[in-house]
Write a protein that holds these residues in place. Structure first.
Motif, PDB file in Angstrom:
ATOM      1  N   ALA A  80       9.065   8.931 -11.153  1.00 52.04           N
ATOM      2  CA  ALA A  80       9.662   9.545 -12.338  1.00 52.04           C
ATOM      3  C   ALA A  80       8.605  10.268 -13.182  1.00 52.04           C
ATOM      4  CB  ALA A  80      10.379   8.476 -13.170  1.00 52.04           C
ATOM      5  N   ALA A  81       7.445   9.652 -13.344  1.00 51.15           N
ATOM      6  CA  ALA A  81       6.381  10.252 -14.158  1.00 51.15           C
ATOM      7  C   ALA A  81       5.809  11.505 -13.507  1.00 51.15           C
ATOM      8  CB  ALA A  81       5.274   9.228 -14.405  1.00 51.15           C
ATOM      9  N   VAL A  82       5.642  11.472 -12.193  1.00 52.18           N
ATOM     10  CA  VAL A  82       5.083  12.631 -11.491  1.00 52.18           C
ATOM     11  C   VAL A  82       6.097  13.778 -11.467  1.00 52.18           C
ATOM     12  CG1 VAL A  82       4.213  13.441  -9.252  1.00 52.18           C
ATOM     13  CG2 VAL A  82       3.402  11.274 -10.205  1.00 52.18           C
ATOM     14  N   HIS A  83       7.374  13.465 -11.336  1.00 52.87           N
ATOM     15  CA  HIS A  83       8.393  14.520 -11.467  1.00 52.87           C
ATOM     16  C   HIS A  83       8.353  15.099 -12.879  1.00 52.87           C
ATOM     17  CE1 HIS A  83      10.407  14.527  -7.643  1.00 52.87           C
ATOM     18  NE2 HIS A  83      10.750  13.244  -7.703  1.00 52.87           N
ATOM     19  N   ALA A  84       8.247  14.248 -13.889  1.00 53.76           N
ATOM     20  CA  ALA A  84       8.211  14.712 -15.279  1.00 53.76           C
ATOM     21  C   ALA A  84       6.994  15.596 -15.540  1.00 53.76           C
ATOM     22  CB  ALA A  84       8.212  13.515 -16.239  1.00 53.76           C
TER      23      ALA A  84
ATOM     24  N   ASP B 152       0.885  -1.154   0.000  1.00 61.09           N
ATOM     25  CA  ASP B 152       0.000   0.000   0.000  1.00 61.09           C
ATOM     26  C   ASP B 152       0.922   1.202   0.000  1.00 61.09           C
ATOM     27  OD1 ASP B 152      -2.746   1.150   0.224  1.00 61.09           O
ATOM     28  OD2 ASP B 152      -1.880   2.042   2.021  1.00 61.09           O
ATOM     29  N   PHE B 153       0.748   2.092  -0.962  1.00 54.87           N
ATOM     30  CA  PHE B 153       1.607   3.276  -0.974  1.00 54.87           C
ATOM     31  C   PHE B 153       0.783   4.536  -1.209  1.00 54.87           C
ATOM     32  CE2 PHE B 153       1.518   2.338  -5.488  1.00 54.87           C
ATOM     33  CZ  PHE B 153       1.772   3.529  -6.147  1.00 54.87           C
ATOM     34  N   CYS B 154       1.294   5.606  -0.638  1.00 52.72           N
ATOM     35  CA  CYS B 154       0.663   6.917  -0.766  1.00 52.72           C
ATOM     36  C   CYS B 154       1.716   7.888  -1.276  1.00 52.72           C
ATOM     37  CB  CYS B 154       0.095   7.372   0.584  1.00 52.72           C
ATOM     38  SG  CYS B 154      -0.685   8.989   0.509  1.00 52.72           S
ATOM     39  N   LEU B 155       1.579   8.272  -2.522  1.00 49.28           N
ATOM     40  CA  LEU B 155       2.508   9.182  -3.174  1.00 49.28           C
ATOM     41  C   LEU B 155       1.937  10.593  -3.068  1.00 49.28           C
ATOM     42  CD1 LEU B 155       4.241   8.561  -6.542  1.00 49.28           C
ATOM     43  CD2 LEU B 155       2.973  10.675  -6.201  1.00 49.28           C
ATOM     44  N   VAL B 156       2.724  11.519  -2.520  1.00 51.80           N
ATOM     45  CA  VAL B 156       2.249  12.887  -2.309  1.00 51.80           C
ATOM     46  C   VAL B 156       3.163  13.873  -3.037  1.00 51.80           C
ATOM     47  CG1 VAL B 156       1.669  14.656  -0.601  1.00 51.80           C
ATOM     48  CG2 VAL B 156       1.373  12.222  -0.031  1.00 51.80           C
ATOM     49  N   PRO B 157       2.683  14.433  -4.170  1.00 48.11           N
ATOM     50  CA  PRO B 157       3.461  15.468  -4.852  1.00 48.11           C
ATOM     51  C   PRO B 157       3.524  16.722  -3.979  1.00 48.11           C
ATOM     52  CG  PRO B 157       1.741  14.566  -6.268  1.00 48.11           C
ATOM     53  CD  PRO B 157       1.469  14.088  -4.886  1.00 48.11           C
ATOM     54  N   MET B 158       4.678  17.351  -3.938  1.00 45.90           N
ATOM     55  CA  MET B 158       4.850  18.546  -3.108  1.00 45.90           C
ATOM     56  C   MET B 158       5.438  19.680  -3.950  1.00 45.90           C
ATOM     57  SD  MET B 158       6.497  16.506   0.108  1.00 45.90           S
ATOM     58  CE  MET B 158       6.731  17.953   1.124  1.00 45.90           C
ATOM     59  N   GLY B 159       5.115  20.907  -3.557  1.00 45.03           N
ATOM     60  CA  GLY B 159       5.677  22.069  -4.225  1.00 45.03           C
ATOM     61  C   GLY B 159       5.050  22.389  -5.557  1.00 45.03           C
ATOM     62  N   THR B 160       3.827  21.887  -5.776  1.00 45.06           N
ATOM     63  CA  THR B 160       3.171  22.124  -7.063  1.00 45.06           C
ATOM     64  C   THR B 160       2.392  23.431  -7.083  1.00 45.06           C
ATOM     65  OG1 THR B 160       1.154  20.949  -6.425  1.00 45.06           O
ATOM     66  CG2 THR B 160       2.928  19.643  -7.438  1.00 45.06           C
ATOM     67  N   GLY B 161       2.107  23.985  -5.908  1.00 44.76           N
ATOM     68  CA  GLY B 161       1.335  25.208  -5.837  1.00 44.76           C
ATOM     69  C   GLY B 161      -0.143  25.005  -6.106  1.00 44.76           C
TER      70      GLY B 161
ATOM     71  N   PRO C  34       8.158  19.117  -8.142  1.00 41.78           N
ATOM     72  CA  PRO C  34       9.578  19.176  -7.802  1.00 41.78           C
ATOM     73  C   PRO C  34       9.976  18.238  -6.655  1.00 41.78           C
ATOM     74  CG  PRO C  34       8.454  21.115  -6.965  1.00 41.78           C
ATOM     75  CD  PRO C  34       7.448  20.335  -7.767  1.00 41.78           C
ATOM     76  N   ARG C  35       9.009  17.883  -5.820  1.00 42.27           N
ATOM     77  CA  ARG C  35       9.272  16.987  -4.687  1.00 42.27           C
ATOM     78  C   ARG C  35       8.136  16.000  -4.561  1.00 42.27           C
ATOM     79  NH1 ARG C  35       9.707  20.221   0.562  1.00 42.27           N
ATOM     80  NH2 ARG C  35      10.361  18.202   1.365  1.00 42.27           N
ATOM     81  N   ILE C  36       8.466  14.815  -4.035  1.00 43.28           N
ATOM     82  CA  ILE C  36       7.452  13.792  -3.778  1.00 43.28           C
ATOM     83  C   ILE C  36       7.806  13.106  -2.471  1.00 43.28           C
ATOM     84  CG2 ILE C  36       6.385  11.641  -4.568  1.00 43.28           C
ATOM     85  CD1 ILE C  36       7.299  12.439  -7.432  1.00 43.28           C
ATOM     86  N   ALA C  37       6.805  12.923  -1.626  1.00 46.56           N
ATOM     87  CA  ALA C  37       6.970  12.125  -0.410  1.00 46.56           C
ATOM     88  C   ALA C  37       6.063  10.908  -0.556  1.00 46.56           C
ATOM     89  CB  ALA C  37       6.579  12.934   0.824  1.00 46.56           C
ATOM     90  N   THR C  38       6.598   9.727  -0.290  1.00 49.19           N
ATOM     91  CA  THR C  38       5.819   8.505  -0.421  1.00 49.19           C
ATOM     92  C   THR C  38       5.974   7.645   0.816  1.00 49.19           C
ATOM     93  OG1 THR C  38       6.018   8.498  -2.820  1.00 49.19           O
ATOM     94  CG2 THR C  38       5.484   6.397  -1.787  1.00 49.19           C
ATOM     95  N   ASP C  39       4.836   7.219   1.359  1.00 48.12           N
ATOM     96  CA  ASP C  39       4.812   6.226   2.434  1.00 48.12           C
ATOM     97  C   ASP C  39       4.492   4.894   1.788  1.00 48.12           C
ATOM     98  OD1 ASP C  39       5.217   8.015   4.563  1.00 48.12           O
ATOM     99  OD2 ASP C  39       3.101   8.548   4.571  1.00 48.12           O
TER     100      ASP C  39
END
Length: 116
Positions: A70-74, A14-23, A78-83
């Motif tokens: 990689a896809a979310v950065h693309a 189970d993972f939770c990907l959180v994009p950060m710094g997107t405004g 600019p940052r991603i935190a994932t649990d």
């Protein structure tokens, strides 16, 4: 299964990907991009309100999460935190694609037996 070895553990994650710094207040566009990646993997997955269940050989599960990053950065994050939570077991065989479903089914069986 492509890319696996005979010693590759079967992982239920189970993972939770959180994009950060997107405004932006919503991350839905970024999560949709991750889902596009997961659809190409052939792994069983299910998106829920605060994460994604994903299962398959350990190496493929980890590669899928990497590829989501990689896809979310693309896409511009600019940052991603994932649990990540991962379960494995070696005491019995888990049929591919049934790991998470089996866990939920077992709990439902217990609840239903208590109603009788």
């Amino acid at each position: 299964m492509s890319g696996t070895t005979s010693t590759d553990l079967y992982a239920v994650a189970d993972f939770c990907l959180v994009p950060m710094g997107t405004g932006e207040p919503s991350v839905a566009e970024y999560i949709a991009e991750c889902v596009r990646v997961l659809e190409k993997t052939g792994l069983k997955f299910k998106v829920h309100g605060y994460g994604t269940n994903l299962e398959g050989p350990w190496s493929e599960v980890m590669k899928a999460i990497h590829d989501c990053h990689a896809a979310v950065h693309a896409k511009g994050a600019p940052r991603i935190a994932t649990d990540i939570r991962i379960g494995t077991r070696v005491d019995r065989e888990i049929a591919p694609g049934t790991g998470n479903e089996g866990k939920v089914k077992r709990v439902e069986e217990i609840l239903n037996s208590n109603k009788a």
